[in-house]
Design a protein around this motif. Structure first.
Motif, PDB file in Angstrom:
ATOM      1  N   ASP A  27       0.842  -1.213   0.000  1.00 29.20           N
ATOM      2  CA  ASP A  27       0.000   0.000   0.000  1.00 29.20           C
ATOM      3  C   ASP A  27       0.869   1.252   0.000  1.00 29.20           C
ATOM      4  N   ALA A  28       1.964   1.226   0.768  1.00 28.93           N
ATOM      5  CA  ALA A  28       2.858   2.379   0.807  1.00 28.93           C
ATOM      6  C   ALA A  28       3.415   2.684  -0.578  1.00 28.93           C
ATOM      7  N   VAL A  29       3.804   1.641  -1.300  1.00 31.44           N
ATOM      8  CA  VAL A  29       4.358   1.832  -2.643  1.00 31.44           C
ATOM      9  C   VAL A  29       3.278   2.285  -3.622  1.00 31.44           C
ATOM     10  N   ARG A  30       2.086   1.729  -3.500  1.00 28.23           N
ATOM     11  CA  ARG A  30       0.998   2.155  -4.384  1.00 28.23           C
ATOM     12  C   ARG A  30       0.642   3.619  -4.143  1.00 28.23           C
ATOM     13  N   LEU A  31       0.688   4.062  -2.885  1.00 29.58           N
ATOM     14  CA  LEU A  31       0.437   5.472  -2.597  1.00 29.58           C
ATOM     15  C   LEU A  31       1.543   6.338  -3.204  1.00 29.58           C
ATOM     16  N   GLN A  32       2.778   5.887  -3.116  1.00 28.31           N
ATOM     17  CA  GLN A  32       3.879   6.636  -3.721  1.00 28.31           C
ATOM     18  C   GLN A  32       3.692   6.756  -5.236  1.00 28.31           C
ATOM     19  N   GLN A  33       3.249   5.697  -5.857  1.00 27.26           N
ATOM     20  CA  GLN A  33       3.041   5.745  -7.306  1.00 27.26           C
ATOM     21  C   GLN A  33       1.900   6.685  -7.672  1.00 27.26           C
ATOM     22  N   ALA A  34       0.820   6.659  -6.888  1.00 28.39           N
ATOM     23  CA  ALA A  34      -0.296   7.573  -7.147  1.00 28.39           C
ATOM     24  C   ALA A  34       0.136   9.020  -6.952  1.00 28.39           C
ATOM     25  N   TRP A  35       0.923   9.262  -5.907  1.00 28.32           N
ATOM     26  CA  TRP A  35       1.428  10.618  -5.642  1.00 28.32           C
ATOM     27  C   TRP A  35       2.347  11.102  -6.766  1.00 28.32           C
ATOM     28  N   LEU A  36       3.253  10.236  -7.213  1.00 27.78           N
ATOM     29  CA  LEU A  36       4.173  10.632  -8.285  1.00 27.78           C
ATOM     30  C   LEU A  36       3.408  11.005  -9.555  1.00 27.78           C
ATOM     31  N   ARG A  37       2.418  10.209  -9.884  1.00 33.48           N
ATOM     32  CA  ARG A  37       1.621  10.539 -11.076  1.00 33.48           C
ATOM     33  C   ARG A  37       0.887  11.868 -10.878  1.00 33.48           C
ATOM     34  N   ALA A  38       0.404  12.106  -9.667  1.00 35.73           N
ATOM     35  CA  ALA A  38      -0.347  13.339  -9.391  1.00 35.73           C
ATOM     36  C   ALA A  38       0.528  14.577  -9.527  1.00 35.73           C
ATOM     37  N   ILE A  39       1.836  14.439  -9.273  1.00 34.86           N
ATOM     38  CA  ILE A  39       2.725  15.600  -9.396  1.00 34.86           C
ATOM     39  C   ILE A  39       3.480  15.598 -10.732  1.00 34.86           C
ATOM     40  N   VAL A  96      15.292   4.238  -7.297  1.00 36.87           N
ATOM     41  CA  VAL A  96      14.657   4.196  -5.975  1.00 36.87           C
ATOM     42  C   VAL A  96      15.710   3.725  -4.984  1.00 36.87           C
ATOM     43  N   ILE A  97      15.814   4.427  -3.860  1.00 38.84           N
ATOM     44  CA  ILE A  97      16.731   4.042  -2.783  1.00 38.84           C
ATOM     45  C   ILE A  97      15.923   3.939  -1.504  1.00 38.84           C
ATOM     46  N   GLY A  98      16.136   2.882  -0.743  1.00 39.53           N
ATOM     47  CA  GLY A  98      15.416   2.731   0.513  1.00 39.53           C
ATOM     48  C   GLY A  98      16.338   2.264   1.617  1.00 39.53           C
ATOM     49  N   TYR A  99      16.208   2.896   2.802  1.00 38.19           N
ATOM     50  CA  TYR A  99      17.006   2.519   3.972  1.00 38.19           C
ATOM     51  C   TYR A  99      16.095   1.895   5.023  1.00 38.19           C
ATOM     52  N   SER A 100      16.472   0.709   5.519  1.00 30.27           N
ATOM     53  CA  SER A 100      15.772   0.039   6.612  1.00 30.27           C
ATOM     54  C   SER A 100      14.306  -0.221   6.243  1.00 30.27           C
ATOM     55  N   TYR A 101      13.346   0.381   6.935  1.00 34.02           N
ATOM     56  CA  TYR A 101      11.940   0.221   6.566  1.00 34.02           C
ATOM     57  C   TYR A 101      11.709   0.718   5.137  1.00 34.02           C
ATOM     58  N   GLY A 102      12.389   1.776   4.760  1.00 31.18           N
ATOM     59  CA  GLY A 102      12.312   2.232   3.376  1.00 31.18           C
ATOM     60  C   GLY A 102      12.884   1.214   2.411  1.00 31.18           C
ATOM     61  N   GLY A 103      13.786   0.357   2.912  1.00 29.04           N
ATOM     62  CA  GLY A 103      14.325  -0.713   2.081  1.00 29.04           C
ATOM     63  C   GLY A 103      13.272  -1.747   1.728  1.00 29.04           C
ATOM     64  N   TYR A 104      12.344  -2.019   2.669  1.00 26.82           N
ATOM     65  CA  TYR A 104      11.228  -2.904   2.336  1.00 26.82           C
ATOM     66  C   TYR A 104      10.484  -2.352   1.121  1.00 26.82           C
ATOM     67  N   GLN A 105      10.221  -1.046   1.162  1.00 33.45           N
ATOM     68  CA  GLN A 105       9.493  -0.417   0.058  1.00 33.45           C
ATOM     69  C   GLN A 105      10.308  -0.459  -1.226  1.00 33.45           C
TER      70      GLN A 105
END
Length: 328
Positions: A121-133, A141-150
């Motif tokens: 869901d977090a990634v899908r929200l990021q994709q919706a946000w990116l399209r909106a902007i 894409v770079i992710g650290y720790s919990y961001g690494g899961y994403q």
């Protein structure tokens, strides 16, 4: 240039079917203006804000500046070349949609039934946000720790895969114990139900327990917690970070698993792990089948899980070439 931004998406549908309206997403934008070839998405840790660099105006959160060794002119993520977007993750408490502990007239948690959400869901929200902007393409894409899961979820995503993904100190399977989740929910309940209408600071014993929980977490990360600076940061975090928020994020982490899909990853994937990290040691990927464009590197760092933040030069040796050699 550092900019703090927010947008409200008209609707967002969770994977389990819940739909919410006017969904806020908050982010920090650093570096160049976005183009089709220079946007880097950087995803933060579980209890961090989106303020990788300290903003010059507006609200400044306690952890602001956590990415200053990784993001900036001449850093691994070079803002002279890249437009870096750091969104506050779904479920966090720094401006993006998430559960919030708060008391109504009877002291109940009004957001206790916030929709269950996962890393997907977090990634899908990021994709919706990116399209909106207006962002339709990413450089990385770079992710650290919990961001690494994403970041792993981005790598295995077939609908909008990132052309290259770097994961720092994380794994394709969430870690943690169910008991941790129950403890966090208990903290959230005690925060308001004990004294309806009063704030967290009125609950000295509960706040002390919450502060101690933070100390244990930082010690597991490898942080020296006895110095005055860290003590001040712990105190500020304990008052600022909502236990119900952390419970939602922890539940998402506990439910995350995408290791079965790593063999099908067809984009460039760099996994960087620190040899002294007790949370995500290099062995977390042992025996996993990887795609032929996946590289795993071990970092000879001494700072454990926070090595990317405290020893960024060690990580730059691998991260900077991975980003720069593909830059158009």
């Amino acid at each position: 240039m550092i900019q703090e931004k927010q947008i409200a998406l008209e609707t967002f549908e969770f994977q389990q079917g819940d739909v919410l309206q006017q969904v806020p997403v908050t982010w920090q934008q650093v570096g160049c203006a976005p183009r089709s070839d220079n946007v880097v998405l950087f995803l933060h840790g579980i209890s961090a804000s989106h303020q990788a660099l300290v903003p010059s105006t507006g609200v400044v959160y306690n952890d602001a500046g956590w990415g200053q060794g990784l993001i900036g002119p001449g850093c691994s993520v070079d803002t002279d070349h890249f437009c870096v977007l750091i969104p506050n993750t779904l479920g966090s408490c720094f401006g993006t949609l998430g559960p919030r502990s708060a008391a109504n007239g009877e002291g109940a948690l009004y957001d206790a039934h916030f929709p269950a959400f996962g890393i997907h869901d977090a990634v899908r929200l990021q994709q919706a946000w990116l399209r909106a902007i207006g962002i339709e393409q990413l450089h990385a894409v770079i992710g650290y720790s919990y961001g690494g899961y994403q970041a792993f979820q981005w790598a295995v995503n077939q609908q909008w895969p990132s052309p290259r993904t770097a994961v720092l100190a994380s794994a394709p399977k969430g870690r943690g114990r169910p008991q941790e989740l129950q403890d966090l929910k208990r903290y959230a309940s005690l925060r308001y139900k004990a004294l309806p209408g009063q704030t967290w600071t009125h609950h000295a014993q509960t706040l002390a327990a919450w502060r101690e929980q933070r100390v244990r977490t930082l010690q597991a990360y490898g942080v020296q917690v006895d110095c005055p600076h860290e003590q001040q940061a712990i105190e500020a975090w304990a008052r600022e970070f909502d236990p119900l928020t952390l419970a939602g994020l922890r539940a998402a982490a506990l439910g995350f698993e995408c290791s079965h899909a790593l063999a099908q990853v067809s984009t460039d994937l760099l996994i960087l792990l620190c040899q002294t990290d007790t949370l995500f040691p290099p062995e977390v990927v042992d025996g996993m089948r990887m795609g032929n464009r996946t590289t795993v590197q071990q970092i000879n760092g001494s700072m454990g899980h926070v090595s990317p933040l405290y020893e960024p030069d060690l990580w730059a040796e691998h991260l900077a070439p991975f980003l720069q050699c593909y830059r158009v």
